[in-house]
Design an enzyme around this catalytic site. Structure first.
Site, mmCIF file in Angstrom:
data_model
loop_
_atom_site.group_PDB
_atom_site.id
_atom_site.type_symbol
_atom_site.label_atom_id
_atom_site.label_comp_id
_atom_site.label_asym_id
_atom_site.label_seq_id
_atom_site.Cartn_x
_atom_site.Cartn_y
_atom_site.Cartn_z
ATOM 1 C CE LYS A 184 -4.275 -2.117 1.065
ATOM 2 N NZ LYS A 184 -5.266 -2.562 2.028
ATOM 3 N NE ARG B 197 -7.212 -8.715 0.401
ATOM 4 C CZ ARG B 197 -6.817 -7.955 -0.616
ATOM 5 N NH1 ARG B 197 -5.856 -7.079 -0.459
ATOM 6 N NH2 ARG B 197 -7.397 -8.079 -1.797
HETATM 7 N N1 HH2 Z 1 -7.252 -4.132 0.500
HETATM 8 C C1 HH2 Z 1 -7.518 -4.152 -0.824
HETATM 9 C C2 HH2 Z 1 -8.579 -4.916 -1.327
HETATM 10 N N2 HH2 Z 1 -9.340 -5.671 -0.513
HETATM 11 N N3 HH2 Z 1 -9.834 -6.466 1.649
HETATM 12 C C3 HH2 Z 1 -9.588 -6.472 2.969
HETATM 13 N N4 HH2 Z 1 -10.345 -7.226 3.794
HETATM 14 N N5 HH2 Z 1 -8.577 -5.724 3.519
HETATM 15 C C4 HH2 Z 1 -7.762 -4.940 2.748
HETATM 16 O O1 HH2 Z 1 -6.855 -4.263 3.313
HETATM 17 C C5 HH2 Z 1 -8.013 -4.904 1.334
HETATM 18 C C6 HH2 Z 1 -9.075 -5.700 0.813
HETATM 19 C C7 HH2 Z 1 -6.682 -3.340 -1.757
HETATM 20 O O2 HH2 Z 1 -5.566 -4.064 -2.154
HETATM 21 P P1 HH2 Z 1 -5.459 -4.854 -3.542
HETATM 22 O O3 HH2 Z 1 -6.439 -5.975 -3.592
HETATM 23 O O4 HH2 Z 1 -4.057 -5.245 -3.775
HETATM 24 O O5 HH2 Z 1 -5.764 -3.745 -4.639
HETATM 25 P P2 HH2 Z 1 -7.030 -3.368 -5.553
HETATM 26 O O6 HH2 Z 1 -8.162 -3.007 -4.639
HETATM 27 O O7 HH2 Z 1 -6.534 -2.218 -6.372
HETATM 28 O O8 HH2 Z 1 -7.368 -4.578 -6.374
#
Ligand code: HH2
Length: 266
Positions: free
Chosen positions: A216, A248
């Site tokens: 992040k 995660r």
């Molecule tokens: N962060 C993201 C997406 N989903 N779910 C939970 N429970 N907690 C988190 O911190 C979280 C999440 C964002 O990260 P990422 O999936 O890598 O990115 P994107 O939303 O751009 O797909």
């Protein structure tokens, strides 16, 4: 289903599998469903307890996709994972959650904490699956413009307590729920760090906590590095040491190794 804390021992790793063209760190990498399924298998081999499949980016500024587009992205991947390995679905749409549950998803990860779709809570309650409730201030399109809190930790805790009561009232048993402070979802760098520093306040709600700090932008701001592997692993260890159960992450093997060492000296 056995209680979440028995299914996911502390620490457990959740591997991130984004099937999107635009996710902030791995967008476009897993658009071919065979490539995505292979990546999921590799994460499990590397020690992940579960793979989190998502078809909609929630990165700051993103506008969201239609239910049909989200289904078109995730269903071919879920079809390949069904019966083979434990997976969750990262969605706030009831139809997408249902499609994943029909294919054997064991956990539903809703970044809106049951505020996005009125049908969502009923779908989860009826399934017996685990549920992750995450805190977000605002919505992805605008959430990083001007995050504001009195005390971020007590406000996030109050929100998660209220959302958990709502989930239980709609029929999701409490022992299937985990809570997530939502790192980067309407928070400044300092607020994200404060949430991990004072994770005990969230733990006092009595449920396992999931933390997603991997790759992040706060880590980039903190370190000045473009390569966020070291920073992400350190953030996972720091969250574990303050009591998080599920981490995660995008980089499964280095995180699993680091957590194995951190747990061995705990
Ligand atoms: N962060 C993201 C997406 N989903 N779910 C939970 N429970 N907690 C988190 O911190 C979280 C999440 C964002 O990260 P990422 O999936 O890598 O990115 P994107 O939303 O751009 O797909």
């Amino acid at each position: 289903m056995i209680p979440l804390e028995q299914r996911f021992r502390r620490p457990s790793v959740m591997g991130v599998l984004n099937v999107t063209p635009d996710s902030f760190s791995d967008g476009g990498v897993h658009l071919d469903p065979d490539v995505a399924a292979a990546a999921a298998r590799r994460m499990i081999e590397e020690g992940a307890a579960i793979v989190d499949v998502g078809g909609e980016s929630t990165r700051p500024g993103s506008a969201g996709v239609s239910p049909n587009e989200e289904l078109r992205r995730v269903v071919p991947v879920l079809d390949r994972l069904e019966g083979e390995l434990p997976f969750s679905i990262d969605t706030s749409k009831a139809g997408v959650a249902l499609a994943a549950l029909e294919r054997g998803a064991i956990l539903v990860n809703d970044v809106t904490a049951l505020r996005g779709d009125p049908e969502f809570a009923g779908v989860v309650a009826g399934s017996g699956a685990y549920l992750c409730l995450m805190h977000m201030q605002g919505e992805p399109r605008t959430m990083q413009l001007e995050p504001h809190y009195g005390d971020v930790v007590t406000e996030v805790a109050a929100f998660l307590e209220e959302r958990m009561s709502f989930a239980v009232a709609t029929g999701v048993s409490e022992d299937r729920i985990c809570l997530d402070p939502g790192i980067g979802f309407g928070k400044t760098v300092a607020q994200n760090l404060e949430l991990v520093r004072r994770l005990d306040v969230l733990l006092a709600l009595g449920r396992p906590v999931l933390v997603g700090f991997s790759r992040k932008s706060s880590l980039q701001r903190l370190t000045g590095s473009e390569d966020l592997l070291g920073a992400s692993v350190a953030a996972a260890v720091a969250a574990f040491e303050r009591g998080a159960t599920i981490l995660r992450v995008h980089d499964v093997r280095p995180t699993v190794d680091a957590l194995t060492v951190a747990a061995a000296v705990a």
